[in-house]
Design an enzyme around this catalytic site. Structure first.
Site, PDB file in Angstrom:
ATOM      1  N   ASN A   1       3.660  43.056 -81.361  1.00 40.77           N
ATOM      2  CA  ASN A   1       4.053  41.853 -82.085  1.00 40.77           C
ATOM      3  C   ASN A   1       2.848  41.194 -82.751  1.00 40.77           C
ATOM      4  OD1 ASN A   1       5.115  39.445 -82.988  1.00 40.77           O
ATOM      5  ND2 ASN A   1       6.343  39.076 -81.167  1.00 40.77           N
ATOM      6  N   ASP A   2       2.042  40.501 -81.972  1.00 42.40           N
ATOM      7  CA  ASP A   2       0.935  39.748 -82.561  1.00 42.40           C
ATOM      8  C   ASP A   2      -0.069  40.637 -83.289  1.00 42.40           C
ATOM      9  OD1 ASP A   2       1.979  37.368 -81.673  1.00 42.40           O
ATOM     10  OD2 ASP A   2       0.921  37.453 -79.765  1.00 42.40           O
ATOM     11  N   VAL A   3      -0.226  41.892 -82.813  1.00 41.13           N
ATOM     12  CA  VAL A   3      -1.255  42.757 -83.407  1.00 41.13           C
ATOM     13  C   VAL A   3      -0.850  43.274 -84.784  1.00 41.13           C
ATOM     14  CG1 VAL A   3      -2.198  43.459 -81.183  1.00 41.13           C
ATOM     15  CG2 VAL A   3      -0.414  44.840 -82.254  1.00 41.13           C
TER      16      VAL A   3
ATOM     17  N   SER B   1       2.406  34.813 -77.830  1.00 42.20           N
ATOM     18  CA  SER B   1       1.698  33.618 -78.268  1.00 42.20           C
ATOM     19  C   SER B   1       2.665  32.553 -78.781  1.00 42.20           C
ATOM     20  CB  SER B   1       0.704  33.979 -79.369  1.00 42.20           C
ATOM     21  OG  SER B   1       1.391  34.530 -80.460  1.00 42.20           O
TER      22      SER B   1
END
Lengths: 456, 96
Positions: free
Chosen positions: A382-384, A423
């Site tokens: 997701n965040d990456v 996050s």
């Protein structure tokens, strides 16, 4: 005999360094751990001949219990549970360093204050690493579900730490090794480790685990000074500096400082700043259509994340790779340094599923290639892959190096539901025009993709 | 016993060695590297054995016993998992 012992430790230290050196290439890595293992065996066996020792029977029993349990757990642990296992073994090392210091302190025969100071420092670091690693283990194991945070936490933690240091200073100045002060010193050091690790979220675990690894190394080195044991000094210091470097690499891959990981509540600030509006909508896709898209592609890049580990989808991914390769499609894997819960987590899982390591590419190697890829398949990451890290200065993850999956012709995201990532930040990739969302369990969805491709 | 300044030299050289050795490790080996170095600090077993071997009071003996047990767990566990992980890393050729 003394000379024999010294020489054996010397040989062990050499074997450790050669072993670690050989671990820096996939071809020689397996040999590397064997070399280091021989070094450990030599050092351990010769220590039985150390002058003036007693308690041999109990010592053997202790080795048998600790070694036996660790052997059994190490052999049986699933690859997906590797991060917590490593955290646990690491904590044990820290605890052992603390125990050495405790015995030395109770005996109280320090020739100089320098040795006493080193013993205390090693005890402090080792104890923190011990209890902190146990908390990390409990979190990764799913026993502690949420990061524990409360107002004024940082001041509370610093307070504990300072009192522990003050008690250590008291011991150093007074040379009065009464039980109460020693006990208080250890209790507070252990408490600090717990409170330090409690607020840290799952996605920060790669940084934390490698940091505790480095700390244990340092603690071992300090106790090595106290015991005058060169093998411990060298091995501990090498691990300490290597671990520090690795920790820095991890922190850099998240565009955060180590201090920021340890002392800021990332999730909380992320939720507050996560109100930014995202253009467009999430567009779902059926597995059959996604399968067709991939089957007629020339080049597919697969981006795995922690979700792949949770869904145990690595074997299905390997099968998908085989299917695509059979159709003459180029398949590569893009691995973000902090994907997963420990450094290199994804690589281990894919290796377990027999994906050859020469198909795995690092951030810098693969990022330019996304533009030529027909399909980027994002599974459990997701965040990456959030392009907002590039484009939105207000985003909490702004500046973090990401995989440019959004630059592929088509992006397929396999995701369990519509929620946000760890996050709490909206992911711009999911709303992009070229992105289609494939909702469902990772393993099941990849299975359906394989079926779809097979039937073509 | 290793005296003051010599110990400092050992410390400094070992720190540089660790840094140099690791700085060339490719990203794909980060996990084995970490668990490999995790294994190497299992050398604490040697120190724990010495501490326990010289224990006189029951309390020292108990703490020493725990220390040896933990250290043995660190060393053995670290070796087993690292070996298992490295065993799996294969290139396209080796996979046939």
């Amino acid at each position: 005999m003394d000379t024999m012992i010294e020489i054996s430790y010397f040989i062990a230290a050499i074997l450790f360094i050669i072993g670690l050196r050989r671990m820096s290439s996939p071809v020689t890595a397996h040999g590397g751990i064997v070399w280091a293992g021989v070094g450990m065996l030599v050092a351990t066996l010769i220590t039985f001949f150390y002058p003036g020792m007693e308690n041999y029977l109990l010592m053997t029993v202790a080795i048998a219990i600790g070694g036996g349990l660790a052997f059994w757990s190490g052999k049986t642990v699933a690859m997906t549970n590797m991060p917590q296992m490593i955290a646990l073994y690491n904590g044990m090392g820290g605890g052992a360093a603390g125990a050495i210091a405790a015995v030395e302190l109770l005996r109280g025969e320090f020739h100089s204050s320098v040795f006493l100071a080193l013993a205390l420092l090693g005890a402090l670091i080792g104890s923190i690493s011990f209890s902190g690693s146990l908390v990390a283990f409990a979190k990764l194991q799913g026993w502690v579900r949420r990061p524990l945070r409360f107002p004024g936490q940082q001041y509370f933690n610093i307070g504990i730490f300072l009192v522990a240091v003050a008690l250590g200073g008291q011991l150093l100045v007074s040379h009065d090794f009464s039980g109460a002060v020693i006990l208080g010193f250890f209790v507070l050091a252990l408490a600090y480790g717990i409170f330090m690790a409690l607020p840290i979220g799952g996605a920060d675990m790669p940084v934390v685990i490698s940091l505790f690894n480095a700390l244990t190394g340092l603690a071992v080195a300090f106790e090595g000074f106290v015991l005058g044991n060169a093998a411990m000094i060298i091995a501990g210091t090498v691990v300490g500096s290597a671990g520090t470097l690795l920790t820095q690499l991890m922190a850099r891959a998240m565009n955060r400082s180590i201090g920021n990981v340890l002392f800021s509540s990332f999730g909380a600030s992320g939720a507050a700043g996560g109100e930014e509006s995202v253009e467009g909508s999430m567009k779902p896709i059926e597995a059959a259509d996604a399968g067709i898209m991939m089957a007629y592609a020339k080049k597919v890049i697969i981006v795995p994340g922690y979700g792949m580990a949770v869904a145990q989808a690595q074997h299905k991914i390997k099968e998908l790779m085989t299917q695509l390769l059979a159709r003459g499609i180029e398949v590569k894997f893009a691995i973000h340094p902090v994907a997963g819960r420990m450094p290199g987590h994804m690589n281990v899982l894919l290796a377990e599923a027999d994906v050859p390591y020469d198909r795995l590419y690092d951030l810098d190697e693969i990022n330019a290639e996304f533009a030529q890829a027909d399909v980027a398949l994002v599974i459990g990451a997701n965040d990456v892959v959030n392009p907002m890290a590039r484009s939105n200065p207000d985003s909490p993850i702004y500046g973090m190096p990401i995989l440019n999956a959004d630059q592929a012709q088509n992006v397929i995201v396999i995701k369990r539901g519509q929620g946000k990532g760890f996050s709490g930040v909206e992911n711009g990739l999911f709303f992009a025009d070229n992105t289609r969302m494939l909702y469902g369990d990772g393993q099941a969805m990849v299975g359906e993709l394989i079926q779809a491709i097979k039937t073509l | 016993m290793i005296e003051g300044i010599t110990a400092l030299y050992i410390f400094m050289l070992a720190a540089f060695t660790g840094y140099e050795v690791i700085s060339r490790v490719p990203v794909i080996l980060h996990t084995p590297l970490m668990s490999g170095s995790n294994f190497i600090h299992g050398i604490v077993l040697v120190g724990a054995m010495v501490a326990m071997g010289h224990a006189h009071t029951p309390l020292e003996l108990i703490i020493g016993f725990i220390g040896v047990m933990l250290a043995a767990g660190n060393a053995v566990g670290g070796y087993v998992v690292t070996e298992r992980m490295l065993e799996m890393f294969k290139s396209s050729k080796e996979n046939g």
